[in-house]
Design a protein around this motif. Structure first.
Motif, PDB file in Angstrom:
ATOM      1  N   ALA A  61     -24.171 159.812  16.546  1.00 10.34           N
ATOM      2  CA  ALA A  61     -23.105 160.104  15.575  1.00 10.34           C
ATOM      3  C   ALA A  61     -22.015 159.035  15.609  1.00 10.34           C
ATOM      4  O   ALA A  61     -21.549 158.572  14.566  1.00 10.34           O
ATOM      5  N   VAL A  62     -21.609 158.627  16.812  1.00  2.74           N
ATOM      6  CA  VAL A  62     -20.528 157.644  16.956  1.00  2.74           C
ATOM      7  C   VAL A  62     -20.936 156.303  16.347  1.00  2.74           C
ATOM      8  O   VAL A  62     -20.134 155.638  15.703  1.00  2.74           O
ATOM      9  N   SER A  63     -22.180 155.916  16.517  1.00  5.94           N
ATOM     10  CA  SER A  63     -22.630 154.620  16.000  1.00  5.94           C
ATOM     11  C   SER A  63     -22.574 154.548  14.474  1.00  5.94           C
ATOM     12  O   SER A  63     -22.516 153.461  13.914  1.00  5.94           O
ATOM     13  N   ARG A  64     -22.583 155.697  13.820  1.00  5.86           N
ATOM     14  CA  ARG A  64     -22.514 155.710  12.360  1.00  5.86           C
ATOM     15  C   ARG A  64     -21.078 155.707  11.840  1.00  5.86           C
ATOM     16  O   ARG A  64     -20.862 155.606  10.631  1.00  5.86           O
ATOM     17  N   LEU A  65     -20.097 155.832  12.720  1.00  9.72           N
ATOM     18  CA  LEU A  65     -18.702 155.798  12.289  1.00  9.72           C
ATOM     19  C   LEU A  65     -18.353 154.400  11.779  1.00  9.72           C
ATOM     20  O   LEU A  65     -18.947 153.405  12.204  1.00  9.72           O
ATOM     21  N   GLU A  66     -17.372 154.345  10.913  1.00  7.27           N
ATOM     22  CA  GLU A  66     -16.934 153.057  10.379  1.00  7.27           C
ATOM     23  C   GLU A  66     -16.395 152.158  11.482  1.00  7.27           C
ATOM     24  O   GLU A  66     -16.573 150.950  11.459  1.00  7.27           O
ATOM     25  N   ASN A  67     -15.707 152.760  12.467  1.00  3.56           N
ATOM     26  CA  ASN A  67     -15.127 151.982  13.556  1.00  3.56           C
ATOM     27  C   ASN A  67     -15.319 152.713  14.886  1.00  3.56           C
ATOM     28  O   ASN A  67     -14.420 153.407  15.341  1.00  3.56           O
ATOM     29  N   GLU A 138      -7.876 152.171   9.508  1.00  2.82           N
ATOM     30  CA  GLU A 138      -8.574 152.453  10.761  1.00  2.82           C
ATOM     31  C   GLU A 138      -7.605 152.935  11.830  1.00  2.82           C
ATOM     32  O   GLU A 138      -7.919 153.841  12.605  1.00  2.82           O
ATOM     33  N   THR A 139      -6.415 152.348  11.872  1.00  2.00           N
ATOM     34  CA  THR A 139      -5.401 152.773  12.825  1.00  2.00           C
ATOM     35  C   THR A 139      -4.971 154.207  12.538  1.00  2.00           C
ATOM     36  O   THR A 139      -4.825 155.019  13.454  1.00  2.00           O
ATOM     37  N   ALA A 140      -4.784 154.522  11.273  1.00  2.00           N
ATOM     38  CA  ALA A 140      -4.398 155.876  10.883  1.00  2.00           C
ATOM     39  C   ALA A 140      -5.442 156.888  11.328  1.00  2.00           C
ATOM     40  O   ALA A 140      -5.106 157.947  11.880  1.00  2.00           O
ATOM     41  N   VAL A 141      -6.705 156.560  11.128  1.00  2.22           N
ATOM     42  CA  VAL A 141      -7.784 157.463  11.542  1.00  2.22           C
ATOM     43  C   VAL A 141      -7.814 157.578  13.065  1.00  2.22           C
ATOM     44  O   VAL A 141      -7.912 158.677  13.614  1.00  2.22           O
ATOM     45  N   ALA A 142      -7.731 156.450  13.749  1.00  2.00           N
ATOM     46  CA  ALA A 142      -7.812 156.450  15.213  1.00  2.00           C
ATOM     47  C   ALA A 142      -6.675 157.251  15.845  1.00  2.00           C
ATOM     48  O   ALA A 142      -6.884 157.958  16.832  1.00  2.00           O
ATOM     49  N   LEU A 143      -5.480 157.145  15.281  1.00  4.80           N
ATOM     50  CA  LEU A 143      -4.311 157.823  15.862  1.00  4.80           C
ATOM     51  C   LEU A 143      -4.008 159.168  15.203  1.00  4.80           C
ATOM     52  O   LEU A 143      -3.058 159.843  15.587  1.00  4.80           O
ATOM     53  N   ARG A 144      -4.799 159.494  14.179  1.00  2.00           N
ATOM     54  CA  ARG A 144      -4.630 160.757  13.444  1.00  2.00           C
ATOM     55  C   ARG A 144      -3.231 160.897  12.855  1.00  2.00           C
ATOM     56  O   ARG A 144      -2.564 161.921  13.006  1.00  2.00           O
TER      57      ARG A 144
END
Length: 169
Positions: A61-67, A138-144
């Motif tokens: 699942a993680v490998s299919r994430l955009e980042n 990507e930062t927004a997604v990573a930090l929610r």
């Protein structure tokens, strides 16, 4: 590499193809970003090890994430935050100035001190955008957080860094 690889030389199951290459390409980079964000190299190393083991367990699942590296950073930061809350409840904070690993070896003491003065949320955004080279989205997604929050924290953090570094001249 600062983070020791936990992978054995045995063949990985087919569903984990590509994880070793991902690990080699990103573990040290995520570690360095966490050291800057957390200001604790030992905690960053543990957090990366935990996050990478979780990534391995969920690699299909993680490998299919955009980042995937952003996901690992976020998991590591969450793990470290949880660990830190637990420790703070159990014991008083130690004198961080005595910790030998808080001083960068390359002489960038002023930049390290300026970063240390930033609130943790601004430090996390700067780490993602500058050290991990993540986009605003990507930062927004990573930090929610929202993209607007990323932009405002980055702007305020960089302004504070500029002021701190220029006032030392």
């Amino acid at each position: 590499m600062a983070v020791q690889t936990a992978l054995t030389h045995a063949a990985a199951p087919p569903e984990h193809d590509g994880f070793e290459a991902f690990y080699r390409a990103n573990a040290d980079r995520v570690y360095r970003a966490l050291v800057v964000t957390l200001r604790r190299d030992d905690l960053a190393a543990e957090a990366v090890a935990e996050a990478m083991s979780r990534a391995y367990a969920r690699w299909p699942a993680v490998s299919r994430l955009e980042n995937p590296a952003g996901w690992v950073f976020r998991v590591a930061l969450n793990w470290a935050t949880s660990w830190w809350r637990k420790v703070r409840r159990e014991q008083p904070p130690a004198d961080e100035a005595a910790h030998p690993h808080l001083r960068p070896p390359d002489g960038s003491v002023a930049a390290q001190d300026a970063l240390a003065k930033l609130p943790a949320p601004q430090r996390a955004v700067i780490t993602c955008r500058v050290l991990l080279d993540l986009s605003t989205a990507e930062t927004a997604v990573a930090l929610r957080i929202s993209e607007g929050t990323v932009k405002s924290r980055l702007s305020r953090g960089l302004a504070t860094l500029r002021h701190e570094l220029n006032s030392e001249d």
